[in-house]
Scaffold this motif. Structure first.
Motif, PDB file in Angstrom:
ATOM      1  N   MET A   1      37.767  44.103  45.976  1.00 53.52           N
ATOM      2  CA  MET A   1      39.093  43.555  46.112  1.00 53.52           C
ATOM      3  C   MET A   1      40.505  44.395  45.391  1.00 53.52           C
ATOM      4  O   MET A   1      41.267  44.921  46.475  1.00 53.52           O
ATOM      5  N   SER A   2      40.464  44.680  44.304  1.00 54.58           N
ATOM      6  CA  SER A   2      41.168  45.291  43.430  1.00 54.58           C
ATOM      7  C   SER A   2      40.752  46.336  42.429  1.00 54.58           C
ATOM      8  O   SER A   2      39.093  45.483  42.091  1.00 54.58           O
ATOM      9  N   ASP A   3      41.044  47.582  42.179  1.00 52.00           N
ATOM     10  CA  ASP A   3      39.875  47.865  40.988  1.00 52.00           C
ATOM     11  C   ASP A   3      40.786  47.598  39.166  1.00 52.00           C
ATOM     12  O   ASP A   3      40.711  48.464  38.903  1.00 52.00           O
TER      13      ASP A   3
ATOM     14  N   PRO B   1      42.083  44.952  36.735  1.00 54.32           N
ATOM     15  CA  PRO B   1      41.893  43.883  36.135  1.00 54.32           C
ATOM     16  C   PRO B   1      42.767  42.778  36.574  1.00 54.32           C
ATOM     17  O   PRO B   1      44.168  43.360  36.683  1.00 54.32           O
ATOM     18  N   TYR B   2      42.366  42.238  36.692  1.00 53.48           N
ATOM     19  CA  TYR B   2      43.717  40.634  37.222  1.00 53.48           C
ATOM     20  C   TYR B   2      43.070  39.406  37.362  1.00 53.48           C
ATOM     21  O   TYR B   2      41.576  39.521  37.050  1.00 53.48           O
TER      22      TYR B   2
ATOM     23  N   GLY C   1      38.789  37.334  46.221  1.00 49.06           N
ATOM     24  CA  GLY C   1      38.532  37.961  44.549  1.00 49.06           C
ATOM     25  C   GLY C   1      38.301  36.902  43.764  1.00 49.06           C
ATOM     26  O   GLY C   1      38.399  37.460  42.436  1.00 49.06           O
TER      27      GLY C   1
ATOM     28  N   LYS D   1      35.462  36.135  42.641  1.00 47.33           N
ATOM     29  CA  LYS D   1      34.092  36.181  41.887  1.00 47.33           C
ATOM     30  C   LYS D   1      34.680  37.784  40.994  1.00 47.33           C
ATOM     31  O   LYS D   1      33.396  38.350  40.137  1.00 47.33           O
ATOM     32  N   ASP D   2      35.152  38.329  41.422  1.00 51.21           N
ATOM     33  CA  ASP D   2      35.409  39.777  40.845  1.00 51.21           C
ATOM     34  C   ASP D   2      37.131  39.976  40.080  1.00 51.21           C
ATOM     35  O   ASP D   2      37.261  40.767  39.073  1.00 51.21           O
ATOM     36  N   CYS D   3      37.805  38.358  39.306  1.00 51.74           N
ATOM     37  CA  CYS D   3      38.781  39.156  38.925  1.00 51.74           C
ATOM     38  C   CYS D   3      37.741  38.898  37.229  1.00 51.74           C
ATOM     39  O   CYS D   3      37.097  38.783  37.566  1.00 51.74           O
ATOM     40  N   LYS D   4      39.124  39.218  36.407  1.00 51.01           N
ATOM     41  CA  LYS D   4      38.351  38.909  34.528  1.00 51.01           C
ATOM     42  C   LYS D   4      38.124  37.780  34.404  1.00 51.01           C
ATOM     43  O   LYS D   4      37.370  37.465  33.678  1.00 51.01           O
TER      44      LYS D   4
ATOM     45  N   PRO E   1      34.072  34.587  36.792  1.00 54.52           N
ATOM     46  CA  PRO E   1      32.942  35.663  35.544  1.00 54.52           C
ATOM     47  C   PRO E   1      33.487  35.154  34.437  1.00 54.52           C
ATOM     48  O   PRO E   1      32.507  34.715  33.696  1.00 54.52           O
TER      49      PRO E   1
END
Length: 92
Positions: free
Chosen positions: A1-3, A5-6, A25, A27-30, A59
Protein backbone atom coordinates in the motif's frame (compact mmCIF):
# COMPACT_ATOMS: atom_id res chain seq x y z
CA UNK A 1 0.00 0.00 0.00
CA UNK A 2 2.75 2.46 0.95
CA UNK A 3 6.51 2.41 1.37
CA UNK A 4 6.16 4.96 4.17
CA UNK A 5 5.47 3.42 7.61
CA UNK A 6 1.96 4.22 8.79
CA UNK A 7 -0.38 3.52 11.70
CA UNK A 8 -4.09 2.75 11.64
CA UNK A 9 -6.28 4.17 14.41
CA UNK A 10 -9.55 2.53 15.42
CA UNK A 11 -11.89 2.64 18.39
CA UNK A 12 -15.22 1.46 19.72
CA UNK A 13 -14.64 -2.19 18.89
CA UNK A 14 -17.16 -3.31 21.53
CA UNK A 15 -16.10 -6.96 21.41
CA UNK A 16 -16.45 -7.19 17.61
CA UNK A 17 -12.88 -7.05 16.29
CA UNK A 18 -13.39 -9.21 13.21
CA UNK A 19 -14.07 -6.27 10.89
CA UNK A 20 -10.48 -5.10 11.26
CA UNK A 21 -9.68 -7.50 8.42
CA UNK A 22 -11.68 -5.24 6.09
CA UNK A 23 -9.39 -2.22 6.62
CA UNK A 24 -7.16 -1.74 3.58
CA UNK A 25 -3.47 -2.00 4.44
CA UNK A 26 -3.96 -3.36 7.95
CA UNK A 27 -1.47 -6.19 7.43
CA UNK A 28 1.20 -3.75 6.22
CA UNK A 29 0.85 -0.98 8.80
CA UNK A 30 3.38 -0.44 11.56
CA UNK A 31 0.69 -0.90 14.23
CA UNK A 32 -3.00 -0.54 14.95
CA UNK A 33 -3.77 1.96 17.71
CA UNK A 34 -7.03 1.31 19.57
CA UNK A 35 -8.47 4.43 21.20
CA UNK A 36 -10.69 2.60 23.66
CA UNK A 37 -13.85 0.57 24.12
CA UNK A 38 -12.42 -2.82 23.32
CA UNK A 39 -15.37 -4.25 25.26
CA UNK A 40 -18.88 -3.34 26.29
CA UNK A 41 -18.51 -3.69 30.06
CA UNK A 42 -16.68 -6.93 29.30
CA UNK A 43 -14.08 -8.49 31.46
CA UNK A 44 -10.58 -9.76 30.89
CA UNK A 45 -11.60 -12.70 28.70
CA UNK A 46 -13.42 -10.41 26.26
CA UNK A 47 -10.43 -8.08 26.13
CA UNK A 48 -8.02 -10.96 25.54
CA UNK A 49 -10.18 -12.23 22.68
CA UNK A 50 -10.22 -8.79 21.06
CA UNK A 51 -6.43 -8.48 21.40
CA UNK A 52 -6.00 -11.96 19.97
CA UNK A 53 -8.02 -11.18 16.84
CA UNK A 54 -6.25 -7.85 16.38
CA UNK A 55 -2.87 -9.50 16.89
CA UNK A 56 -3.63 -12.14 14.25
CA UNK A 57 -4.38 -9.40 11.73
CA UNK A 58 -2.05 -6.48 12.45
CA UNK A 59 1.74 -6.56 12.92
CA UNK A 60 1.44 -4.80 16.30
CA UNK A 61 -1.32 -3.43 18.53
CA UNK A 62 -1.29 -0.51 20.98
CA UNK A 63 -4.40 0.26 23.01
CA UNK A 64 -5.96 2.19 25.83
CA UNK A 65 -9.14 1.65 27.79
CA UNK A 66 -12.33 3.54 27.06
CA UNK A 67 -15.36 4.37 29.15
CA UNK A 68 -16.88 0.95 28.41
CA UNK A 69 -13.76 -0.90 29.60
CA UNK A 70 -13.24 -1.61 33.28
CA UNK A 71 -10.10 -1.88 35.41
CA UNK A 72 -9.70 -5.54 34.45
CA UNK A 73 -9.29 -4.53 30.80
CA UNK A 74 -6.61 -2.03 31.84
CA UNK A 75 -4.73 -4.89 33.53
CA UNK A 76 -5.05 -7.08 30.42
CA UNK A 77 -3.51 -4.32 28.31
CA UNK A 78 -0.72 -3.88 30.87
CA UNK A 79 -0.01 -7.61 30.99
CA UNK A 80 0.08 -7.77 27.18
CA UNK A 81 2.53 -4.85 27.04
CA UNK A 82 0.28 -2.81 24.73
CA UNK A 83 -1.20 -0.24 27.12
CA UNK A 84 -0.74 3.38 26.04
CA UNK A 85 -3.21 4.89 28.55
CA UNK A 86 -1.73 8.01 30.25
CA UNK A 87 1.67 7.50 28.59
CA UNK A 88 3.86 9.29 26.16
CA UNK A 89 5.41 7.07 23.52
CA UNK A 90 7.88 7.57 20.69
CA UNK A 91 6.39 5.83 17.67
CA UNK A 92 9.25 6.55 15.28
Amino acid sequence: MSDTPYFIGIGDIHEQPERIREIPGVKDCKAVIVSGDLTTHGGPEAARRVLSVLGETAPAVLAQIGNMDGPAVHRVLEDAGVNIHIRGMDLS
